[in-house]
Design a protein around this motif. Structure first.
Motif, PDB file in Angstrom:
ATOM      1  N   GLU A 152       0.930  -1.210   0.093  1.00 12.61           N
ATOM      2  CA  GLU A 152      -0.055   0.014  -0.004  1.00 12.61           C
ATOM      3  C   GLU A 152       0.856   1.372   0.038  1.00 12.61           C
ATOM      4  OE1 GLU A 152      -3.454   2.405   2.564  1.00 12.61           O
ATOM      5  OE2 GLU A 152      -1.911   1.079   3.752  1.00 12.61           O
ATOM      6  N   ILE A 153       0.607   2.077  -0.962  1.00 10.19           N
ATOM      7  CA  ILE A 153       1.430   3.378  -0.826  1.00 10.19           C
ATOM      8  C   ILE A 153       0.415   4.508  -0.321  1.00 10.19           C
ATOM      9  CG2 ILE A 153       2.495   4.990  -2.202  1.00 10.19           C
ATOM     10  CD1 ILE A 153       3.725   2.184  -2.250  1.00 10.19           C
ATOM     11  N   GLY A 154       0.760   5.329   0.830  1.00  8.26           N
ATOM     12  CA  GLY A 154       0.042   6.066   1.403  1.00  8.26           C
ATOM     13  C   GLY A 154      -0.678   5.671   2.519  1.00  8.26           C
ATOM     14  N   ALA A 155      -0.070   5.119   3.725  1.00  9.54           N
ATOM     15  CA  ALA A 155      -0.897   4.534   4.869  1.00  9.54           C
ATOM     16  C   ALA A 155      -1.536   5.504   5.348  1.00  9.54           C
ATOM     17  CB  ALA A 155       0.252   3.844   5.437  1.00  9.54           C
ATOM     18  N   GLY A 156      -1.241   6.864   5.661  1.00  8.25           N
ATOM     19  CA  GLY A 156      -2.001   7.779   6.220  1.00  8.25           C
ATOM     20  C   GLY A 156      -2.098   7.241   7.733  1.00  8.25           C
ATOM     21  N   ALA A 173       3.072  -1.171   4.165  1.00  9.77           N
ATOM     22  CA  ALA A 173       2.448   0.085   3.836  1.00  9.77           C
ATOM     23  C   ALA A 173       3.505   1.296   3.978  1.00  9.77           C
ATOM     24  CB  ALA A 173       1.535   0.175   4.686  1.00  9.77           C
ATOM     25  N   VAL A 174       3.583   2.091   2.835  1.00  5.74           N
ATOM     26  CA  VAL A 174       4.549   3.259   2.953  1.00  5.74           C
ATOM     27  C   VAL A 174       3.826   4.421   2.946  1.00  5.74           C
ATOM     28  CG1 VAL A 174       6.449   4.156   1.636  1.00  5.74           C
ATOM     29  CG2 VAL A 174       5.980   1.782   1.125  1.00  5.74           C
ATOM     30  N   GLU A 175       4.649   5.072   4.151  1.00  5.53           N
ATOM     31  CA  GLU A 175       3.898   6.632   4.387  1.00  5.53           C
ATOM     32  C   GLU A 175       5.081   7.614   4.324  1.00  5.53           C
ATOM     33  OE1 GLU A 175       0.907   8.027   4.552  1.00  5.53           O
ATOM     34  OE2 GLU A 175       2.253   9.943   4.747  1.00  5.53           O
ATOM     35  N   ARG A 176       4.747   8.748   3.546  1.00  5.24           N
ATOM     36  CA  ARG A 176       6.026   9.772   3.662  1.00  5.24           C
ATOM     37  C   ARG A 176       6.119  10.756   4.727  1.00  5.24           C
ATOM     38  NH1 ARG A 176       4.623  14.594   1.353  1.00  5.24           N
ATOM     39  NH2 ARG A 176       6.635  14.952   0.741  1.00  5.24           N
ATOM     40  N   VAL A 177       4.862  10.974   5.210  1.00  4.68           N
ATOM     41  CA  VAL A 177       4.938  11.884   6.181  1.00  4.68           C
ATOM     42  C   VAL A 177       4.959  11.352   7.884  1.00  4.68           C
ATOM     43  CG1 VAL A 177       3.269  13.741   7.495  1.00  4.68           C
ATOM     44  CG2 VAL A 177       3.198  13.325   4.967  1.00  4.68           C
ATOM     45  N   ARG A 178       6.088  11.892   8.329  1.00  3.62           N
ATOM     46  CA  ARG A 178       6.683  11.212   9.527  1.00  3.62           C
ATOM     47  C   ARG A 178       5.602  11.063  10.687  1.00  3.62           C
ATOM     48  NH1 ARG A 178      11.426   8.162  10.933  1.00  3.62           N
ATOM     49  NH2 ARG A 178      10.256   7.296  12.777  1.00  3.62           N
ATOM     50  N   GLY A 179       4.746  12.296  10.863  1.00  2.00           N
ATOM     51  CA  GLY A 179       3.850  12.190  11.894  1.00  2.00           C
ATOM     52  C   GLY A 179       2.785  11.212  11.748  1.00  2.00           C
ATOM     53  N   LEU A 180       2.478  11.097  10.336  1.00  2.00           N
ATOM     54  CA  LEU A 180       1.373  10.197  10.034  1.00  2.00           C
ATOM     55  C   LEU A 180       1.860   8.710  10.320  1.00  2.00           C
ATOM     56  CD1 LEU A 180      -0.340  12.019   7.014  1.00  2.00           C
ATOM     57  CD2 LEU A 180      -1.436  11.445   9.347  1.00  2.00           C
ATOM     58  N   TYR A 181       3.142   8.466   9.672  1.00  2.00           N
ATOM     59  CA  TYR A 181       3.682   7.209  10.014  1.00  2.00           C
ATOM     60  C   TYR A 181       3.656   6.888  11.395  1.00  2.00           C
ATOM     61  CZ  TYR A 181       7.839   4.030  10.760  1.00  2.00           C
ATOM     62  OH  TYR A 181       8.595   3.194  11.299  1.00  2.00           O
ATOM     63  N   ASP A 182       4.128   7.740  12.350  1.00  5.69           N
ATOM     64  CA  ASP A 182       3.970   7.644  13.799  1.00  5.69           C
ATOM     65  C   ASP A 182       2.742   7.340  14.357  1.00  5.69           C
ATOM     66  OD1 ASP A 182       6.879   7.921  14.011  1.00  5.69           O
ATOM     67  OD2 ASP A 182       6.516  10.096  14.348  1.00  5.69           O
ATOM     68  N   LEU A 188      -2.514   1.123  14.490  1.00  3.15           N
ATOM     69  CA  LEU A 188      -2.479  -0.274  14.258  1.00  3.15           C
ATOM     70  C   LEU A 188      -2.195  -1.227  15.394  1.00  3.15           C
ATOM     71  CD1 LEU A 188      -0.248   0.113  10.745  1.00  3.15           C
ATOM     72  CD2 LEU A 188      -2.538  -0.713  11.156  1.00  3.15           C
ATOM     73  N   ALA A 189      -1.510  -0.894  16.294  1.00  3.01           N
ATOM     74  CA  ALA A 189      -1.161  -1.410  17.406  1.00  3.01           C
ATOM     75  C   ALA A 189      -2.290  -1.538  18.437  1.00  3.01           C
ATOM     76  CB  ALA A 189      -0.030  -0.837  18.456  1.00  3.01           C
ATOM     77  N   GLN A 190      -3.128  -0.289  18.498  1.00  8.92           N
ATOM     78  CA  GLN A 190      -4.173  -0.156  19.371  1.00  8.92           C
ATOM     79  C   GLN A 190      -5.389  -1.004  18.578  1.00  8.92           C
ATOM     80  OE1 GLN A 190      -5.618   3.793  19.626  1.00  8.92           O
ATOM     81  NE2 GLN A 190      -6.827   3.459  21.368  1.00  8.92           N
ATOM     82  N   ALA A 191      -5.466  -1.290  17.297  1.00  7.37           N
ATOM     83  CA  ALA A 191      -6.458  -2.133  16.558  1.00  7.37           C
ATOM     84  C   ALA A 191      -5.865  -3.481  16.720  1.00  7.37           C
ATOM     85  CB  ALA A 191      -6.609  -1.530  15.191  1.00  7.37           C
ATOM     86  N   GLY A 192      -4.688  -3.734  17.073  1.00  2.00           N
ATOM     87  CA  GLY A 192      -4.435  -5.259  17.317  1.00  2.00           C
ATOM     88  C   GLY A 192      -3.975  -6.019  16.060  1.00  2.00           C
ATOM     89  N   VAL A 193      -3.323  -5.009  15.041  1.00  6.13           N
ATOM     90  CA  VAL A 193      -2.893  -5.791  13.936  1.00  6.13           C
ATOM     91  C   VAL A 193      -1.466  -4.969  13.455  1.00  6.13           C
ATOM     92  CG1 VAL A 193      -5.245  -5.879  12.624  1.00  6.13           C
ATOM     93  CG2 VAL A 193      -3.980  -3.992  12.491  1.00  6.13           C
ATOM     94  N   GLY A 195       1.515  -6.158  14.215  1.00  7.87           N
ATOM     95  CA  GLY A 195       2.230  -7.121  13.885  1.00  7.87           C
ATOM     96  C   GLY A 195       2.201  -7.669  12.345  1.00  7.87           C
ATOM     97  N   ARG A 196       0.886  -7.655  12.079  1.00  4.56           N
ATOM     98  CA  ARG A 196       0.546  -8.068  10.506  1.00  4.56           C
ATOM     99  C   ARG A 196       0.770  -6.895   9.531  1.00  4.56           C
ATOM    100  NH1 ARG A 196      -5.003 -10.153  11.375  1.00  4.56           N
ATOM    101  NH2 ARG A 196      -4.975  -9.611  13.385  1.00  4.56           N
ATOM    102  N   VAL A 197       1.273  -5.936   9.821  1.00  4.58           N
ATOM    103  CA  VAL A 197       1.246  -4.673   8.915  1.00  4.58           C
ATOM    104  C   VAL A 197       2.790  -4.142   9.079  1.00  4.58           C
ATOM    105  CG1 VAL A 197       0.880  -2.573   8.065  1.00  4.58           C
ATOM    106  CG2 VAL A 197      -0.920  -4.063   8.875  1.00  4.58           C
ATOM    107  N   ARG A 198       3.510  -4.369   8.025  1.00  2.73           N
ATOM    108  CA  ARG A 198       4.974  -3.667   7.703  1.00  2.73           C
ATOM    109  C   ARG A 198       4.973  -2.291   7.268  1.00  2.73           C
ATOM    110  NH1 ARG A 198       7.747  -9.317   6.093  1.00  2.73           N
ATOM    111  NH2 ARG A 198       6.357 -10.433   7.530  1.00  2.73           N
ATOM    112  N   LEU A 199       5.186  -1.435   8.263  1.00  6.05           N
ATOM    113  CA  LEU A 199       4.832  -0.147   8.120  1.00  6.05           C
ATOM    114  C   LEU A 199       6.383   0.477   7.743  1.00  6.05           C
ATOM    115  CD1 LEU A 199       2.398   1.723   8.222  1.00  6.05           C
ATOM    116  CD2 LEU A 199       3.145   2.437  10.550  1.00  6.05           C
ATOM    117  N   ILE A 200       6.279   1.424   6.434  1.00  3.34           N
ATOM    118  CA  ILE A 200       7.743   1.931   6.171  1.00  3.34           C
ATOM    119  C   ILE A 200       7.672   3.462   6.062  1.00  3.34           C
ATOM    120  CG2 ILE A 200       9.156   2.080   4.343  1.00  3.34           C
ATOM    121  CD1 ILE A 200       7.227  -0.998   4.500  1.00  3.34           C
ATOM    122  N   PHE A 201       8.343   4.011   6.363  1.00  7.83           N
ATOM    123  CA  PHE A 201       8.540   5.657   6.313  1.00  7.83           C
ATOM    124  C   PHE A 201       9.465   5.626   5.112  1.00  7.83           C
ATOM    125  CE2 PHE A 201      11.048   9.551   7.508  1.00  7.83           C
ATOM    126  CZ  PHE A 201       9.730  10.453   6.917  1.00  7.83           C
TER     127      PHE A 201
END
Ligand code: SAH
Length: 281
Positions: A152-156, A173-182, A188-193, A195-201
């Motif tokens: 996914e491009i644009g994780a928001g 899932a790739v996100e370009r805005v640091r604040g949104l990536y954080d 994702l942690a709060q929603a319990g998933v 571990g199943r998403v590799r998030l990339i800044f």
């Protein structure tokens, strides 16, 4: 006879072709029920008429995010019901959207609106995509396929990645805005998933070369053109779905049909935030 190409000529974008002929390609015939080719000109800016069952009138929405937890199952059920009415038929997508608590992905002040069919602000001038758009894009991308690895491009804020993670084993899932990536990491942690998403800044316009090929690619921001790197990172037989354009945007479905062949189909009119190069810290 055409002039031979100089070896230093910039290679053409694989989808570049003379502007002629129909906008659709044979991939359209594979779209199946709910996604007819005849539909490809349909405007979907804003909810469709069938998307307006005055859902808030029928169901009082709890004002406080804290209370929403109690109602959210019911609100999601209504959201999924509405998605069915709007033509989404993929049960994997629908049950994933039934499961993911969308209200955890928006600001507390907006949580009571999380199950409306609307894009909502998530800060940094970006938005969480409208539920219908998320469902439609994922259903089209996965149609007739069981993707094991999706980009996914644009994780928001991470919502679409969380939906994907409910039925795709490996989501990048790739996100370009640091604040949104954080923020997405937390959501994702709060929603319990988480571990199943590799998030990339990073800049998703370059794709994720070292994890390619992907069984599906979904782009959540609109570029003037779909980045060429993404086309090459698609597995043969897999699909990419992305908005394209600036003032006037359209959803584009690309299917890779061979090592150097792609089919392109233009679908609905849409409105997305722009796809931008580089990163923002
Ligand atoms: N997928 C989100 C939608 C987020 S809006 C959802 O679930 O609702 C689109 C996002 O794309 C924004 O957060 C924006 O910062 C991001 N974006 C734009 N250009 C990008 C790029 N080149 N690489 C990665 N992310 C990008």
């Amino acid at each position: 006879m055409s002039k031979p190409r100089h070896p230093l000529d910039k290679p053409r974008h694989p989808l570049d072709k003379p502007a002629r002929g129909p906008r659709t390609s044979p991939v359209g015939s594979a779209l199946g029920p709910g996604y007819s080719v005849a539909n490809s000109n349909t405007r979907i800016l804003g909810p469709r008429p069938s998307a307006l069952p005055h859902f808030q009138d029928r169901t009082p929405v709890a004002p406080a995010a804290a209370n929403l937890g109690l109602n959210s199952d019911r609100l999601r059920l209504q959201m999924v019901h509405r998605l069915r009415e709007q033509g989404v038929a993929d049960e994997r997508v629908l049950s994933a959207m039934q499961a993911v608590p969308r209200h955890l992905f928006v600001d507390q002040g907006l949580a009571s609106r999380a199950y409306e069919d609307a894009a909502l602000p998530i800060g940094y001038g970006q938005t969480i995509s409208q539920p219908w758009v998320v469902a439609h894009m994922l259903a089209v991308m996965c149609q007739g396929r069981t993707p094991a690895r999706v980009l996914e491009i644009g994780a928001g804020c991470g919502y679409q990645a969380a939906v994907l993670a409910r039925f795709v084993p490996e989501v990048h899932a790739v996100e370009r805005v640091r604040g949104l990536y954080d923020q997405a990491r937390l959501n994702l942690a709060q929603a319990g998933v988480r571990g199943r998403v590799r998030l990339i800044f990073g800049d998703g316009m370059r794709g994720l070369e070292h994890r390619a090929p992907f069984d599906g690619i979904v782009v959540a921001a609109a570029g003037v053109k779909i980045p060429e790197a993404l086309l090459h990172q698609l597995a043969v037989g897999a699909r990419l779905i992305a908005p394209e354009g600036t003032a006037h945007q359209r959803l584009i479905l690309i299917e890779r049909t061979g090592l150097s062949s792609w089919h392109r189909l233009e679908l609905d009119d849409v409105r997305f935030v722009p796809l931008r190069p580089g990163t923002q810290t």
